[in-house]
Design a protein around this motif. Structure first.
Motif, PDB file in Angstrom:
ATOM      1  N   THR A 107      46.090  47.195  39.803  1.00  0.00           N
ATOM      2  CA  THR A 107      46.353  46.107  40.708  1.00  0.00           C
ATOM      3  C   THR A 107      47.642  46.765  41.540  1.00  0.00           C
ATOM      4  OG1 THR A 107      45.612  44.627  39.266  1.00  0.00           O
ATOM      5  CG2 THR A 107      47.192  43.855  41.115  1.00  0.00           C
ATOM      6  N   ALA A 108      48.476  47.278  40.866  1.00  0.00           N
ATOM      7  CA  ALA A 108      49.926  47.755  41.519  1.00  0.00           C
ATOM      8  C   ALA A 108      49.579  48.792  42.542  1.00  0.00           C
ATOM      9  CB  ALA A 108      51.043  48.286  40.509  1.00  0.00           C
ATOM     10  N   TRP A 109      48.812  49.674  42.259  1.00  0.00           N
ATOM     11  CA  TRP A 109      48.572  50.910  43.026  1.00  0.00           C
ATOM     12  C   TRP A 109      47.585  50.581  44.100  1.00  0.00           C
ATOM     13  CZ3 TRP A 109      44.027  53.381  44.997  1.00  0.00           C
ATOM     14  CH2 TRP A 109      44.468  54.665  45.434  1.00  0.00           C
ATOM     15  N   GLY A 110      46.714  49.370  44.221  1.00  0.00           N
ATOM     16  CA  GLY A 110      45.909  48.798  45.015  1.00  0.00           C
ATOM     17  C   GLY A 110      46.781  48.145  46.227  1.00  0.00           C
ATOM     18  N   ASN A 111      47.775  47.296  45.673  1.00  0.00           N
ATOM     19  CA  ASN A 111      48.662  46.725  46.388  1.00  0.00           C
ATOM     20  C   ASN A 111      49.394  47.547  47.231  1.00  0.00           C
ATOM     21  OD1 ASN A 111      47.865  43.998  45.721  1.00  0.00           O
ATOM     22  ND2 ASN A 111      49.481  43.882  44.157  1.00  0.00           N
ATOM     23  N   GLN A 112      50.011  48.756  46.848  1.00  0.00           N
ATOM     24  CA  GLN A 112      50.811  49.482  47.493  1.00  0.00           C
ATOM     25  C   GLN A 112      49.700  50.370  48.535  1.00  0.00           C
ATOM     26  OE1 GLN A 112      54.048  50.270  47.108  1.00  0.00           O
ATOM     27  NE2 GLN A 112      54.054  51.387  48.866  1.00  0.00           N
ATOM     28  N   ALA A 113      48.712  50.886  48.259  1.00  0.00           N
ATOM     29  CA  ALA A 113      47.567  51.207  49.163  1.00  0.00           C
ATOM     30  C   ALA A 113      47.537  50.431  50.282  1.00  0.00           C
ATOM     31  CB  ALA A 113      46.559  51.799  48.481  1.00  0.00           C
ATOM     32  N   VAL A 114      47.537  48.987  50.187  1.00  0.00           N
ATOM     33  CA  VAL A 114      47.249  48.303  51.115  1.00  0.00           C
ATOM     34  C   VAL A 114      48.269  48.335  51.960  1.00  0.00           C
ATOM     35  CG1 VAL A 114      46.777  45.806  51.890  1.00  0.00           C
ATOM     36  CG2 VAL A 114      45.430  46.597  49.863  1.00  0.00           C
ATOM     37  N   LYS A 115      49.642  48.119  51.563  1.00  0.00           N
ATOM     38  CA  LYS A 115      50.995  47.973  52.198  1.00  0.00           C
ATOM     39  C   LYS A 115      50.998  49.087  52.947  1.00  0.00           C
ATOM     40  CE  LYS A 115      53.321  45.275  48.743  1.00  0.00           C
ATOM     41  NZ  LYS A 115      54.301  45.475  47.640  1.00  0.00           N
ATOM     42  N   GLU A 116      50.619  50.275  52.438  1.00  0.00           N
ATOM     43  CA  GLU A 116      50.790  51.547  53.282  1.00  0.00           C
ATOM     44  C   GLU A 116      49.706  51.636  54.333  1.00  0.00           C
ATOM     45  OE1 GLU A 116      51.587  54.850  50.479  1.00  0.00           O
ATOM     46  OE2 GLU A 116      53.260  53.707  49.592  1.00  0.00           O
ATOM     47  N   LYS A 117      48.486  51.594  53.793  1.00  0.00           N
ATOM     48  CA  LYS A 117      47.355  51.911  54.793  1.00  0.00           C
ATOM     49  C   LYS A 117      46.419  51.156  55.316  1.00  0.00           C
ATOM     50  CE  LYS A 117      47.433  56.317  52.589  1.00  0.00           C
ATOM     51  NZ  LYS A 117      47.665  57.361  53.646  1.00  0.00           N
ATOM     52  N   GLY A 118      46.844  49.650  55.089  1.00  0.00           N
ATOM     53  CA  GLY A 118      45.765  48.684  55.184  1.00  0.00           C
ATOM     54  C   GLY A 118      46.388  47.330  55.505  1.00  0.00           C
ATOM     55  N   GLU A 119      45.817  46.234  55.215  1.00  0.00           N
ATOM     56  CA  GLU A 119      46.231  44.599  55.639  1.00  0.00           C
ATOM     57  C   GLU A 119      45.502  43.994  54.549  1.00  0.00           C
ATOM     58  OE1 GLU A 119      45.230  42.850  59.217  1.00  0.00           O
ATOM     59  OE2 GLU A 119      44.080  44.757  59.562  1.00  0.00           O
ATOM     60  N   PHE A 120      46.187  42.782  54.034  1.00  0.00           N
ATOM     61  CA  PHE A 120      45.531  41.756  53.495  1.00  0.00           C
ATOM     62  C   PHE A 120      45.101  40.921  54.586  1.00  0.00           C
ATOM     63  CE2 PHE A 120      48.693  42.974  50.186  1.00  0.00           C
ATOM     64  CZ  PHE A 120      47.946  43.198  48.996  1.00  0.00           C
ATOM     65  N   ILE A 121      43.838  40.369  54.328  1.00  0.00           N
ATOM     66  CA  ILE A 121      43.255  39.337  55.379  1.00  0.00           C
ATOM     67  C   ILE A 121      42.853  38.112  54.875  1.00  0.00           C
ATOM     68  CG2 ILE A 121      41.244  39.046  56.739  1.00  0.00           C
ATOM     69  CD1 ILE A 121      41.251  42.347  57.197  1.00  0.00           C
ATOM     70  N   THR A 122      43.526  36.946  55.031  1.00  0.00           N
ATOM     71  CA  THR A 122      42.880  35.795  54.681  1.00  0.00           C
ATOM     72  C   THR A 122      41.671  35.206  55.234  1.00  0.00           C
ATOM     73  OG1 THR A 122      44.681  34.534  55.711  1.00  0.00           O
ATOM     74  CG2 THR A 122      44.962  35.500  53.486  1.00  0.00           C
ATOM     75  N   ALA A 123      40.866  34.539  54.585  1.00  0.00           N
ATOM     76  CA  ALA A 123      39.870  33.799  55.284  1.00  0.00           C
ATOM     77  C   ALA A 123      40.354  32.325  55.643  1.00  0.00           C
ATOM     78  CB  ALA A 123      38.695  33.435  54.320  1.00  0.00           C
ATOM     79  N   GLY A 124      39.840  32.228  57.080  1.00  0.00           N
ATOM     80  CA  GLY A 124      40.390  31.108  57.767  1.00  0.00           C
ATOM     81  C   GLY A 124      39.678  30.586  58.549  1.00  0.00           C
TER      82      GLY A 124
END
Length: 124
Positions: A107-124
């Motif tokens: 989970t921590a590694w995935g969160n770090q990967a998103v911070k560095e290379k991606g973005e969190f997207i919320t359904a809206g």
């Protein structure tokens, strides 16, 4: 040589593996097994609760993965009641709980990967 690769094979539950990484990936690898374990790490859940938390997993996939995790001793299935509607609850076994630190690292590694290379997207 490293201890996990000393012998020609490793045997667990009657299955042979070339190394401990192969054994681990058989037990928890794939798209959904680690996700199921992640959702069970805090508390036991009913099947429908897992379905709501994992809407992109098909019913058949979730059912098959739960059966495999149960067979491999990571998840326990407890049935309450004798006649419908019965209540079925899934929880981590003691063996399954030993995987929680690995889940937290993933989970921590995935969160770090998103911070560095991606973005969190919320359904809206």
């Amino acid at each position: 040589m490293k201890t996990e690769c000393i012998g020609d094979h490793i045997k667990l539950n009657g299955k042979l593996y070339p190394c401990t990484v192969s054994l681990t990936m058989d037990l928890v690898g794939g798209k959904w097994k680690a996700v199921i374990l992640y959702h069970l790490k805090e508390e036991p859940k009913r099947y429908n609760e897992l379905r709501k938390e994992m809407p992109s997993a098909t019913e058949m996939t979730l059912s098959l993965q739960l059966k495999q995790l149960e067979k491999d001793g990571l998840v326990a299935r407890k049935v309450y009641g004798k006649k419908p509607p019965i209540k079925v609850v899934y929880s981590l076994t003691d063996f399954g709980k030993t995987f929680i630190p690995v889940l937290e690292a993933i989970t921590a590694w995935g969160n770090q990967a998103v911070k560095e290379k991606g973005e969190f997207i919320t359904a809206g």
